[in-house]
Structures are given as structure tokens and as C-alpha cells.
Motif scaffolding. Structure first.
Motif, PDB file in Angstrom:
ATOM      1  N   ILE A  59       0.859  -1.177   0.000  1.00 20.18           N
ATOM      2  CA  ILE A  59       0.000   0.000   0.000  1.00 20.18           C
ATOM      3  C   ILE A  59       0.898   1.230   0.000  1.00 20.18           C
ATOM      4  N   LYS A  60       0.379   2.287  -0.563  1.00 20.95           N
ATOM      5  CA  LYS A  60       1.086   3.568  -0.571  1.00 20.95           C
ATOM      6  C   LYS A  60       0.085   4.612  -0.093  1.00 20.95           C
ATOM      7  N   ILE A  61       0.468   5.322   0.960  1.00 19.18           N
ATOM      8  CA  ILE A  61      -0.408   6.336   1.537  1.00 19.18           C
ATOM      9  C   ILE A  61       0.233   7.694   1.325  1.00 19.18           C
ATOM     10  N   GLU A  62      -0.494   8.563   0.640  1.00 18.55           N
ATOM     11  CA  GLU A  62      -0.061   9.933   0.386  1.00 18.55           C
ATOM     12  C   GLU A  62      -1.223  10.851   0.730  1.00 18.55           C
ATOM     13  N   GLU A  63      -0.971  11.746   1.680  1.00 22.27           N
ATOM     14  CA  GLU A  63      -2.018  12.628   2.201  1.00 22.27           C
ATOM     15  C   GLU A  63      -3.191  11.762   2.628  1.00 22.27           C
ATOM     16  N   ASN A  64      -4.365  11.936   2.021  1.00 28.58           N
ATOM     17  CA  ASN A  64      -5.495  11.088   2.444  1.00 28.58           C
ATOM     18  C   ASN A  64      -5.858  10.045   1.377  1.00 28.58           C
ATOM     19  N   ASN A  65      -4.918   9.727   0.493  1.00 28.91           N
ATOM     20  CA  ASN A  65      -5.148   8.718  -0.542  1.00 28.91           C
ATOM     21  C   ASN A  65      -4.360   7.452  -0.243  1.00 28.91           C
ATOM     22  N   ILE A  66      -4.968   6.323  -0.595  1.00 26.82           N
ATOM     23  CA  ILE A  66      -4.308   5.036  -0.452  1.00 26.82           C
ATOM     24  C   ILE A  66      -4.418   4.311  -1.786  1.00 26.82           C
ATOM     25  N   SER A  67      -3.322   3.706  -2.199  1.00 30.60           N
ATOM     26  CA  SER A  67      -3.297   2.927  -3.429  1.00 30.60           C
ATOM     27  C   SER A  67      -2.306   1.798  -3.239  1.00 30.60           C
ATOM     28  N   GLY A  68      -2.246   0.913  -4.204  1.00 30.33           N
ATOM     29  CA  GLY A  68      -1.286  -0.182  -4.116  1.00 30.33           C
ATOM     30  C   GLY A  68      -1.701  -1.329  -4.994  1.00 30.33           C
ATOM     31  N   THR A  69      -1.182  -2.496  -4.654  1.00 34.15           N
ATOM     32  CA  THR A  69      -1.521  -3.707  -5.387  1.00 34.15           C
ATOM     33  C   THR A  69      -1.799  -4.838  -4.400  1.00 34.15           C
ATOM     34  N   ASN A  70      -2.694  -5.721  -4.802  1.00 34.56           N
ATOM     35  CA  ASN A  70      -2.993  -6.886  -3.971  1.00 34.56           C
ATOM     36  C   ASN A  70      -2.156  -8.091  -4.391  1.00 34.56           C
ATOM     37  N   GLY A  71      -1.180  -7.848  -5.261  1.00 31.44           N
ATOM     38  CA  GLY A  71      -0.345  -8.915  -5.790  1.00 31.44           C
ATOM     39  C   GLY A  71      -0.701  -9.240  -7.227  1.00 31.44           C
ATOM     40  N   CYS A  72      -1.842  -8.748  -7.673  1.00 31.46           N
ATOM     41  CA  CYS A  72      -2.293  -8.935  -9.051  1.00 31.46           C
ATOM     42  C   CYS A  72      -2.901  -7.644  -9.578  1.00 31.46           C
ATOM     43  N   ASN A  73      -3.896  -7.150  -8.873  1.00 36.19           N
ATOM     44  CA  ASN A  73      -4.624  -5.958  -9.304  1.00 36.19           C
ATOM     45  C   ASN A  73      -4.231  -4.731  -8.490  1.00 36.19           C
ATOM     46  N   ARG A  74      -4.358  -3.588  -9.132  1.00 38.08           N
ATOM     47  CA  ARG A  74      -4.114  -2.321  -8.450  1.00 38.08           C
ATOM     48  C   ARG A  74      -5.422  -1.876  -7.800  1.00 38.08           C
ATOM     49  N   PHE A  75      -5.310  -1.201  -6.666  1.00 38.28           N
ATOM     50  CA  PHE A  75      -6.492  -0.684  -5.988  1.00 38.28           C
ATOM     51  C   PHE A  75      -6.233   0.745  -5.552  1.00 38.28           C
ATOM     52  N   PHE A  76      -7.308   1.433  -5.220  1.00 33.85           N
ATOM     53  CA  PHE A  76      -7.203   2.832  -4.791  1.00 33.85           C
ATOM     54  C   PHE A  76      -8.418   3.193  -3.957  1.00 33.85           C
ATOM     55  N   SER A  77      -8.221   4.154  -3.084  1.00 35.58           N
ATOM     56  CA  SER A  77      -9.292   4.647  -2.227  1.00 35.58           C
ATOM     57  C   SER A  77      -8.810   5.931  -1.583  1.00 35.58           C
ATOM     58  N   SER A  78      -9.645   6.486  -0.746  1.00 38.94           N
ATOM     59  CA  SER A  78      -9.211   7.642   0.042  1.00 38.94           C
ATOM     60  C   SER A  78      -9.581   7.388   1.502  1.00 38.94           C
ATOM     61  N   ILE A  79      -8.853   8.042   2.367  1.00 41.60           N
ATOM     62  CA  ILE A  79      -9.098   7.898   3.795  1.00 41.60           C
ATOM     63  C   ILE A  79     -10.152   8.926   4.186  1.00 41.60           C
ATOM     64  N   ASN A  80     -11.295   8.448   4.651  1.00 38.41           N
ATOM     65  CA  ASN A  80     -12.385   9.341   5.065  1.00 38.41           C
ATOM     66  C   ASN A  80     -12.107   9.975   6.412  1.00 38.41           C
ATOM     67  N   SER A  81     -11.610   9.158   7.354  1.00 34.91           N
ATOM     68  CA  SER A  81     -11.303   9.684   8.688  1.00 34.91           C
ATOM     69  C   SER A  81     -10.221   8.832   9.327  1.00 34.91           C
ATOM     70  N   ILE A  82      -9.464   9.475  10.196  1.00 33.53           N
ATOM     71  CA  ILE A  82      -8.409   8.780  10.930  1.00 33.53           C
ATOM     72  C   ILE A  82      -8.212   9.511  12.250  1.00 33.53           C
ATOM     73  N   ASP A  83      -8.020   8.740  13.310  1.00 34.48           N
ATOM     74  CA  ASP A  83      -7.648   9.318  14.599  1.00 34.48           C
ATOM     75  C   ASP A  83      -6.600   8.405  15.224  1.00 34.48           C
ATOM     76  N   LYS A  84      -6.439   8.472  16.505  1.00 33.07           N
ATOM     77  CA  LYS A  84      -5.370   7.721  17.167  1.00 33.07           C
ATOM     78  C   LYS A  84      -5.418   6.225  16.860  1.00 33.07           C
ATOM     79  N   ASN A  85      -6.605   5.647  16.765  1.00 34.54           N
ATOM     80  CA  ASN A  85      -6.726   4.207  16.545  1.00 34.54           C
ATOM     81  C   ASN A  85      -7.571   3.809  15.352  1.00 34.54           C
TER      82      ASN A  85
END
Length: 141
Positions: A59-85
Motif C-alpha cells: 500500500i502507498k499512503i499519500e495525504e489522504n489517498n491510499i493505493s497499491g496492489t494486492n499482488g495482481c490488481n491495483r487498488f485505490f481509495s481515500s481515507i475518510n477519517s483517521i484518529d489515534k486508533n
């Protein structure tokens, strides 16, 4: 004089204390998890199963975006919210290529969509599901 020394010492101690956890913003937590993380452990599979893959999931996290590969396919999303846990994502998008071995990529895609919480442990990012089970563990690249 004692009071002045006590006041100075108290102010010095308070200034050395970092920003309290409850005062941190989403951006502070995003900075902590930013970067490229390689899969090192996955619920239901051995570490050797992962190491034997031609393409190790990451996975690669940049600002509030996440992308990467599952070993075959590429995926992408954004982080809606994050806190301590806790961490929440928008729905994941994914390419739909067919690879020779789909067992780990398919399981990875299911697990990544069930992430609820995270832990940071010295260059390790651990994602947990809502039951608190460790489902994905990544090591910083």
C-alpha cells in the motif's frame, strides 16, 4: 526566588511536552502512516506464502489517498477519517485482471475492505478488523 524558580521549571516542563494525543488533527495521524508499506503478514496465510509471490502486495499512503496492489490488481481509495486508533476508507476501486494465482490477491481485497483500526509498531503498520483481529501487517519500505 523559590516561586520564580518553580514557575520557570514548570514552564520548561510544559514546553517540553509534545502535542497531546487528543489535540492531534487528522493530518497529524496521516503523516504518521504516510509512505509505502509492503505486506509482511496476512490473516489466513503464512509469511512464506507471501514471500513466494511474484508481486508482493503493498500500500502507498499519500495525504489522504491510499493505493497499491494486492499482488495482481491495483487498488485505490481515500481515507475518510483517521484518529489515534480508527481509520475509515471510501469504497475501494480495483482493476480486474486475472492472474495465475488469485487466492492471496482475492483474500487481500476482502481483508483490506474490512479494516477498522490500526496500530503503528516501529516501522510496522498493522490493520485490524472490527473484532480486533490482526488482518494485515505491513513493513515500511
Amino acid at each position: 526566588m523559590k516561586n520564580a524558580f518553580f514557575l520557570f521549571f514548570s514552564l520548561l516542563i510544559l514546553s517540553c511536552i509534545g502535542q497531546p494525543e487528543n489535540k492531534k488533527t487528522e493530518k497529524d495521524f496521516l503523516i504518521i502512516i504516510e509512505g509505502k508499506w509492503n505486506l509482511s503478514d496476512m490473516k489466513g496465510f503464512s509469511k512464506s506464502d507471501i514471500k513466494d509471490l511474484n508481486n508482493i502486495p503493498f500500500i502507498k499512503i499519500e495525504e489522504n489517498n491510499i493505493s497499491g496492489t494486492n499482488g495482481c490488481n491495483r487498488f485505490f481509495s481515500s481515507i475518510n477519517s483517521i484518529d489515534k486508533n480508527s481509520i475509515t476508507f471510501s469504497p475501494f476501486g480495483e482493476t480486474k485482471m486475472m492472474c495465475q494465482e488469485m487466492k492471496i490477491p482475492d483474500a487481500f481485497s476482502l481483508l483490506v475492505s474490512s479494516i477498522n483500526t490500526y496500530l503503528i509498531e516501529t516501522n510496522t503498520l498493522v490493520f485490524l478488523n472490527k473484532d480486533g483481529d490482526k488482518i494485515l501487517t505491513f513493513t515500511k519500505d
